[in-house]
Design an enzyme around this catalytic site. Structure first.
Site, short mmCIF file in Angstrom:
data_model
loop_
_atom_site.label_atom_id
_atom_site.label_comp_id
_atom_site.label_asym_id
_atom_site.label_seq_id
_atom_site.Cartn_x
_atom_site.Cartn_y
_atom_site.Cartn_z
N PRO A 33 8.75 -6.19 -6.21
CA PRO A 33 7.11 -6.09 -6.67
C PRO A 33 6.63 -5.45 -5.72
O PRO A 33 6.29 -6.37 -4.60
CB PRO A 33 6.95 -7.14 -7.18
CG PRO A 33 7.86 -7.98 -7.90
CD PRO A 33 8.78 -7.23 -6.49
N GLU A 34 4.91 -4.44 -5.28
CA GLU A 34 4.21 -4.20 -4.44
C GLU A 34 3.39 -5.30 -4.38
O GLU A 34 2.87 -5.81 -6.08
CB GLU A 34 4.29 -2.78 -4.27
CG GLU A 34 5.65 -1.49 -3.73
CD GLU A 34 5.02 -0.42 -3.21
OE1 GLU A 34 4.31 -0.17 -3.00
OE2 GLU A 34 6.64 0.28 -3.56
N LYS A 36 2.68 -9.75 -1.19
CA LYS A 36 3.59 -9.79 -2.38
C LYS A 36 3.53 -11.69 -2.29
O LYS A 36 5.09 -11.77 -2.90
CB LYS A 36 4.83 -9.60 -1.55
CG LYS A 36 4.97 -7.57 -1.23
CD LYS A 36 6.22 -7.16 -0.95
CE LYS A 36 6.09 -5.21 -0.82
NZ LYS A 36 7.08 -5.31 -0.21
N ARG A 38 15.66 0.97 3.59
CA ARG A 38 15.22 1.55 2.50
C ARG A 38 15.07 2.92 2.43
O ARG A 38 14.99 3.66 3.31
CB ARG A 38 13.82 0.67 2.81
CG ARG A 38 13.34 -0.59 2.32
CD ARG A 38 14.13 -1.20 0.96
NE ARG A 38 13.78 -0.75 0.36
CZ ARG A 38 12.56 -1.83 -0.37
NH1 ARG A 38 12.12 -2.01 0.13
NH2 ARG A 38 11.97 -0.98 -1.47
#
Length: 277
Positions: free
Chosen positions: A2-3, A52, A258
């Site tokens: 989650p951002e 986060k 990523r």
């Protein structure tokens, strides 16, 4: 993972449902049992977020520090709650609501100084009103690291993940492989302001939308995005599909483990950024 907008939304949801009243605290899984016993029946006094990281305050008893990581889930429901499963690390219950936490990377009871230390090691969060992006600029402007990698470094800027990283660079026409020290101050100020606006919209809508009105499906006569992440985006997870602006196939590459997404025409290498649209 989650951002930052998701974690801020979770903090707001906890504040709305639980802050100001006693809560029952338990750990059906057992891994948080000792701390849950210390907190059970106490009043939840605050809910905070930085990047986060989620923090649930219980006054003098301390803070529950939660980091969801890649697999953590935090969900809410109306009381009374159903029987818990053995995957629930933390359960909060009051007269109207319950919250269940499953699979987090971190769930620990910490002190106020320990919470402060976490804030100090994180970069500025565009969603926190006490930051203006200056701390991040001081690091970025001296760095030979790519701007794409810097935006994902939580010590530089907190809360930005893969989606916001890709999208904000596209929106400002910035090649993701430019180094931080090659950014101008005007470019950074525009990126910081745009991140704040996009992430606040993400908190309000509980999803990421980054496409300007003139580029939405109904405005361009194109099909809407079909993706389990939801929301309209320019480049994220659109590898090899045509750019909404110029038609060039979107490119993807691995950067710091990523997936990176960008348009090679709208984000040309070695040139100053220019806002799209």
């Amino acid at each position: 993972m989650p951002e930052g907008h998701t974690i801020r939304r979770l903090a707001d949801d906890h504040a709305e449902r639980f802050v100001g009243a006693p809560v029952r605290v338990s750990s059906p899984q057992g891994r948080f049992s000792d701390s849950a016993a210390l907190l059970d029946g106490r009043t939840l006094t605050a809910a905070d977020a930085h990047g986060k990281h989620l923090f649930l305050g219980f006054g003098e008893a301390g803070w529950v520090h939660i980091h969801l990581g890649l697999f953590g889930k935090l969900g809410f429901g109306a009381a009374p709650p159903p029987p818990p499963t053995d995957t629930v690390r933390l359960r909060l219950v009051n007269t109207g609501h319950y919250a269940d936490l499953r699979g987090p990377t971190a769930c620990a009871l910490i002190t106020e100084p320990e919470k402060r230390a976490i804030h100090e090691r994180l970069g500025p969060d565009p969603l926190r009103g006490d930051e203006d992006g200056e701390r991040a600029w001081q690091r970025i402007s001296r760095s030979r690291t790519t701007v794409a990698a810097l935006l994902m470094d939580q010590k530089v800027i907190a809360g930005v993940g893969n989606v916001y990283r890709a999208e904000v660079l596209f929106r400002h026409g910035i090649d993701p492989y430019r180094t931080g020290r090659d950014l101008t101050r005007a470019e950074w100020d525009a990126l910081w302001a745009d991140l704040g606006e996009l992430m606040r919209e993400g908190v309000a809508n509980n999803r990421i939308d980054t496409v300007r009105p003139e580029h939405l499906p109904e405005a361009m006569g194109r099909p809407p995005r079909e993706d389990d992440h939801g929301g309209e985006v320019y480049v994220y997870r659109r590898a090899n599909l045509p750019c909404h602006i110029c038609g060039t196939p979107i490119r993807t590459a691995d950067l710091v483990s990523r997936n990176l997404f960008w348009c090679p025409r709208c984000q040309p290498p070695g040139l100053p950024g220019g806002e799209k649209g």
